[in-house]
Design a protein around this motif. Structure first.
Motif, PDB file in Angstrom:
ATOM      1  N   SER A 191      20.764  10.921 -25.338  1.00  0.00           N
ATOM      2  CA  SER A 191      21.480  10.022 -24.468  1.00  0.00           C
ATOM      3  C   SER A 191      22.154  10.671 -23.168  1.00  0.00           C
ATOM      4  O   SER A 191      22.418   9.865 -22.032  1.00  0.00           O
ATOM      5  CB  SER A 191      22.179   9.216 -25.190  1.00  0.00           C
ATOM      6  OG  SER A 191      23.169   9.939 -25.901  1.00  0.00           O
ATOM      7  N   ALA A 192      22.564  12.028 -23.078  1.00  0.00           N
ATOM      8  CA  ALA A 192      23.035  12.728 -22.123  1.00  0.00           C
ATOM      9  C   ALA A 192      22.406  12.066 -20.530  1.00  0.00           C
ATOM     10  O   ALA A 192      23.212  12.181 -19.727  1.00  0.00           O
ATOM     11  CB  ALA A 192      23.433  14.060 -22.157  1.00  0.00           C
ATOM     12  N   PRO A 193      21.151  12.351 -20.642  1.00  0.00           N
ATOM     13  CA  PRO A 193      20.486  12.060 -19.642  1.00  0.00           C
ATOM     14  C   PRO A 193      20.665  10.552 -18.719  1.00  0.00           C
ATOM     15  O   PRO A 193      20.749  10.650 -17.579  1.00  0.00           O
ATOM     16  CB  PRO A 193      18.900  12.399 -19.713  1.00  0.00           C
ATOM     17  CG  PRO A 193      18.795  13.257 -20.755  1.00  0.00           C
ATOM     18  CD  PRO A 193      20.163  12.964 -21.764  1.00  0.00           C
ATOM     19  N   LEU A 194      20.993   9.654 -19.663  1.00  0.00           N
ATOM     20  CA  LEU A 194      21.257   8.185 -19.456  1.00  0.00           C
ATOM     21  C   LEU A 194      22.630   8.290 -18.808  1.00  0.00           C
ATOM     22  O   LEU A 194      22.979   7.616 -17.717  1.00  0.00           O
ATOM     23  CB  LEU A 194      21.132   7.339 -20.465  1.00  0.00           C
ATOM     24  CG  LEU A 194      21.671   6.093 -20.309  1.00  0.00           C
ATOM     25  CD1 LEU A 194      20.681   5.282 -19.325  1.00  0.00           C
ATOM     26  CD2 LEU A 194      21.521   5.006 -21.747  1.00  0.00           C
ATOM     27  N   ALA A 252      26.757  16.733 -18.702  1.00  0.00           N
ATOM     28  CA  ALA A 252      26.291  15.524 -17.973  1.00  0.00           C
ATOM     29  C   ALA A 252      27.471  15.286 -17.084  1.00  0.00           C
ATOM     30  O   ALA A 252      27.241  14.912 -15.722  1.00  0.00           O
ATOM     31  CB  ALA A 252      25.726  14.443 -18.922  1.00  0.00           C
ATOM     32  N   PHE A 253      28.542  15.150 -17.773  1.00  0.00           N
ATOM     33  CA  PHE A 253      29.642  14.905 -16.677  1.00  0.00           C
ATOM     34  C   PHE A 253      29.902  15.900 -15.505  1.00  0.00           C
ATOM     35  O   PHE A 253      30.365  15.579 -14.515  1.00  0.00           O
ATOM     36  CB  PHE A 253      31.113  14.716 -17.826  1.00  0.00           C
ATOM     37  CG  PHE A 253      30.861  13.567 -18.590  1.00  0.00           C
ATOM     38  CD1 PHE A 253      30.622  12.493 -18.290  1.00  0.00           C
ATOM     39  CD2 PHE A 253      31.449  13.527 -19.942  1.00  0.00           C
ATOM     40  CE1 PHE A 253      30.518  11.147 -19.039  1.00  0.00           C
ATOM     41  CE2 PHE A 253      31.445  12.369 -20.679  1.00  0.00           C
ATOM     42  CZ  PHE A 253      31.092  11.315 -20.316  1.00  0.00           C
ATOM     43  N   ASN A 279      25.231   2.582 -24.913  1.00  0.00           N
ATOM     44  CA  ASN A 279      25.397   1.477 -23.966  1.00  0.00           C
ATOM     45  C   ASN A 279      25.972   1.748 -22.720  1.00  0.00           C
ATOM     46  O   ASN A 279      27.258   2.501 -22.902  1.00  0.00           O
ATOM     47  CB  ASN A 279      25.787   0.137 -24.673  1.00  0.00           C
ATOM     48  CG  ASN A 279      25.068  -0.386 -25.467  1.00  0.00           C
ATOM     49  OD1 ASN A 279      23.637  -0.611 -25.410  1.00  0.00           O
ATOM     50  ND2 ASN A 279      25.413  -0.345 -26.955  1.00  0.00           N
ATOM     51  N   VAL A 280      25.792   1.558 -21.523  1.00  0.00           N
ATOM     52  CA  VAL A 280      26.129   1.964 -20.428  1.00  0.00           C
ATOM     53  C   VAL A 280      26.353   0.390 -19.508  1.00  0.00           C
ATOM     54  O   VAL A 280      25.349  -0.070 -19.300  1.00  0.00           O
ATOM     55  CB  VAL A 280      25.421   2.763 -19.472  1.00  0.00           C
ATOM     56  CG1 VAL A 280      26.173   3.154 -18.034  1.00  0.00           C
ATOM     57  CG2 VAL A 280      24.947   3.960 -20.292  1.00  0.00           C
ATOM     58  N   HIS A 281      27.795   0.264 -19.456  1.00  0.00           N
ATOM     59  CA  HIS A 281      27.903  -0.884 -18.668  1.00  0.00           C
ATOM     60  C   HIS A 281      28.547  -0.349 -17.099  1.00  0.00           C
ATOM     61  O   HIS A 281      29.346   0.396 -17.229  1.00  0.00           O
ATOM     62  CB  HIS A 281      28.884  -2.026 -19.116  1.00  0.00           C
ATOM     63  CG  HIS A 281      28.455  -2.557 -20.635  1.00  0.00           C
ATOM     64  ND1 HIS A 281      27.332  -3.274 -20.468  1.00  0.00           N
ATOM     65  CD2 HIS A 281      28.422  -1.852 -21.535  1.00  0.00           C
ATOM     66  CE1 HIS A 281      27.111  -3.731 -21.837  1.00  0.00           C
ATOM     67  NE2 HIS A 281      27.662  -2.686 -22.604  1.00  0.00           N
ATOM     68  N   ARG A 282      28.164  -1.094 -16.114  1.00  0.00           N
ATOM     69  CA  ARG A 282      28.654  -0.766 -14.523  1.00  0.00           C
ATOM     70  C   ARG A 282      29.433  -2.076 -14.216  1.00  0.00           C
ATOM     71  O   ARG A 282      28.893  -2.950 -13.943  1.00  0.00           O
ATOM     72  CB  ARG A 282      27.776  -0.126 -13.786  1.00  0.00           C
ATOM     73  CG  ARG A 282      28.187   0.051 -12.333  1.00  0.00           C
ATOM     74  CD  ARG A 282      27.157   0.790 -11.677  1.00  0.00           C
ATOM     75  NE  ARG A 282      27.148   0.699 -10.246  1.00  0.00           N
ATOM     76  CZ  ARG A 282      26.345   1.215  -9.517  1.00  0.00           C
ATOM     77  NH1 ARG A 282      25.349   1.781  -9.845  1.00  0.00           N
ATOM     78  NH2 ARG A 282      26.563   1.022  -7.964  1.00  0.00           N
ATOM     79  N   HIS A 283      30.590  -1.688 -13.451  1.00  0.00           N
ATOM     80  CA  HIS A 283      31.370  -2.718 -12.921  1.00  0.00           C
ATOM     81  C   HIS A 283      31.746  -2.380 -11.468  1.00  0.00           C
ATOM     82  O   HIS A 283      32.699  -1.306 -11.483  1.00  0.00           O
ATOM     83  CB  HIS A 283      32.438  -3.164 -13.739  1.00  0.00           C
ATOM     84  CG  HIS A 283      33.432  -4.514 -13.145  1.00  0.00           C
ATOM     85  ND1 HIS A 283      32.628  -5.841 -12.765  1.00  0.00           N
ATOM     86  CD2 HIS A 283      34.404  -4.508 -12.327  1.00  0.00           C
ATOM     87  CE1 HIS A 283      33.615  -6.409 -12.073  1.00  0.00           C
ATOM     88  NE2 HIS A 283      34.522  -5.720 -11.765  1.00  0.00           N
TER      89      HIS A 283
END
Length: 141
Positions: free
Chosen positions: A30-33, A66-67, A8-12
């Motif tokens: 999931s790394a591409p996400l 990815a990072f 899960n990815v959440h952005r604020h």
């Protein structure tokens, strides 16, 4: 049949800064996400990106890739990307690859124009990490 892990990815966003909170496993699937989420910040004009990996339960070499790829793109755009609250496994992976200093020595396009980071950046193994912050109701930091 293999069931893919959940990420899960959440952005604020706050001004020109984004906090990306990752929850779950980061692997080959999931790394591409992760990469796409970080790239989306740059596309949206965000140049200071904080990634909270407190709730990441698995981080393989694909996650580090990815990072690092996102870190290079962020630096090229004049921004900064910092990882916060890594697991011991992620700290070890960063230490083994010698990439820890990359996450703390990027030029910061907003130096002197914004408040200091809310979280401690990922340091080399010789620097202690501050404890994680508690999530607010709803799981948003």
């Amino acid at each position: 049949m293999r069931v893919p892990p959940v990420l899960n990815v959440h952005r604020h966003d706050t001004g020109g800064r984004a906090l990306i909170t990752l929850t779950g496993e980061i692997d080959l699937d999931s790394a591409p996400l992760v990469h796409a989420s970080l790239e989306r910040c740059l596309h949206d004009g965000i140049r200071a990106i904080d990634v909270d990996v407190t709730a990441v339960t698995f981080c393989g070499h694909n996650s580090l890739n990815a990072f690092l790829c996102s870190l290079l793109h962020t630096a090229a755009a004049g921004g900064s990307l910092q990882l916060h609250h890594p697991s011991p496994a992620l700290e070890r992976l960063v230490e083994l690859t010698g990439s820890g200093s990359l996450f703390v020595t990027l030029p910061d396009a907003f130096a002197g124009t914004r408040p200091p980071p809310l979280f401690s950046p990922l340091h080399a193994a010789s620097y202690p990490l501050l404890p994680g912050l508690s999530a607010l109701p709803g799981g948003v930091l």
